[in-house]
Write a protein that holds these residues in place. Sequence first.
Motif, short mmCIF file in Angstrom:
data_model
loop_
_atom_site.label_atom_id
_atom_site.label_comp_id
_atom_site.label_asym_id
_atom_site.label_seq_id
_atom_site.Cartn_x
_atom_site.Cartn_y
_atom_site.Cartn_z
N ASP A 60 47.79 40.47 19.98
CA ASP A 60 47.25 40.74 21.31
C ASP A 60 46.39 42.00 21.28
O ASP A 60 46.20 42.63 20.24
CB ASP A 60 48.35 40.82 22.36
N GLN A 62 46.85 44.92 22.25
CA GLN A 62 47.54 46.19 22.00
C GLN A 62 48.14 46.22 20.60
O GLN A 62 49.07 46.96 20.31
CB GLN A 62 48.65 46.39 23.04
N GLY A 96 51.82 45.21 37.42
CA GLY A 96 51.53 45.61 36.05
C GLY A 96 51.58 44.44 35.10
O GLY A 96 50.69 44.27 34.25
N ARG A 97 52.61 43.64 35.23
CA ARG A 97 52.74 42.49 34.34
C ARG A 97 51.67 41.44 34.63
O ARG A 97 51.14 40.80 33.72
CB ARG A 97 54.12 41.87 34.50
N ASP A 100 48.55 42.64 33.03
CA ASP A 100 48.68 42.55 31.58
C ASP A 100 48.44 41.12 31.11
O ASP A 100 47.78 40.89 30.09
CB ASP A 100 50.08 43.02 31.17
N ASN A 101 48.97 40.14 31.84
CA ASN A 101 48.77 38.73 31.47
C ASN A 101 47.30 38.35 31.51
O ASN A 101 46.81 37.62 30.64
CB ASN A 101 49.57 37.83 32.39
N MET A 103 44.74 40.43 31.10
CA MET A 103 44.06 41.09 29.99
C MET A 103 44.33 40.39 28.67
O MET A 103 43.45 40.28 27.81
CB MET A 103 44.51 42.56 29.91
N ARG A 104 45.54 39.89 28.50
CA ARG A 104 45.87 39.15 27.28
C ARG A 104 45.00 37.89 27.17
O ARG A 104 44.52 37.55 26.09
CB ARG A 104 47.35 38.77 27.28
#
Length: 221
Positions: A60, A62, A96-97, A100-101, A103-104
Amino acid sequence: MDFQQEHEAYVSWHQARRSGERLHRLQEGHGHAEKLFLEQLWWPVVGHFQHLHPEYEVKDFQDGTRFLDFAYVRGAHRFAFEIDGFSPHARDIDRGRFGDNLMRQNQLVLDGWKILRFSYDDLTYKKRRCQQLILHMLGRWYGEEAVSVLLTHQEQSILKLAAQSVEPLKTKKVADFLGVRPEAARIWLRRLHAKGMLHPASGEHRVRAYVLNAKAELNWL
């Protein structure tokens, strides 16, 4: 073989080649929704699981890892299939999650993945529409080449029989093996010939027996 037998063999094959977290994710992540995707969408239109990997690990953005529900990796193209359920957990996901999903997924696109998402309800109530989407995917990116890998389970069984046979494959042997009439066996043999999987053992006008194409043996079996 029917879907249940093929599915068990498919999962067992991947389990035998994994360990650690990759094996754990396959055992825990490949559940009811993922099996439904295979049974209701993939199997009816493709007929096999070649090139399709369950719980596929990718890097991913990160420098960590994530797992795709399914990855179809064939040639220069990579497709990610994600099955999305609708539940209170989905509604209550924190910001936040959620970000994040997204962005992934963006990173997957930048890395060259093509992403197809299906809801659990679509698997159940809009099967035909989802099946057409898969066929559209194969046709758009693989063209006529896709036809050669769209094998029915009967055709797959015939190819396996051809690989195990010392003598050229004749209609009667195929009919006895599958428990069907010679006319049906003859049709499947001709289709495999048209798809380039089998070659006539001798002659082209009145074919009595077939042998496995060496290319098919290398790329499919």
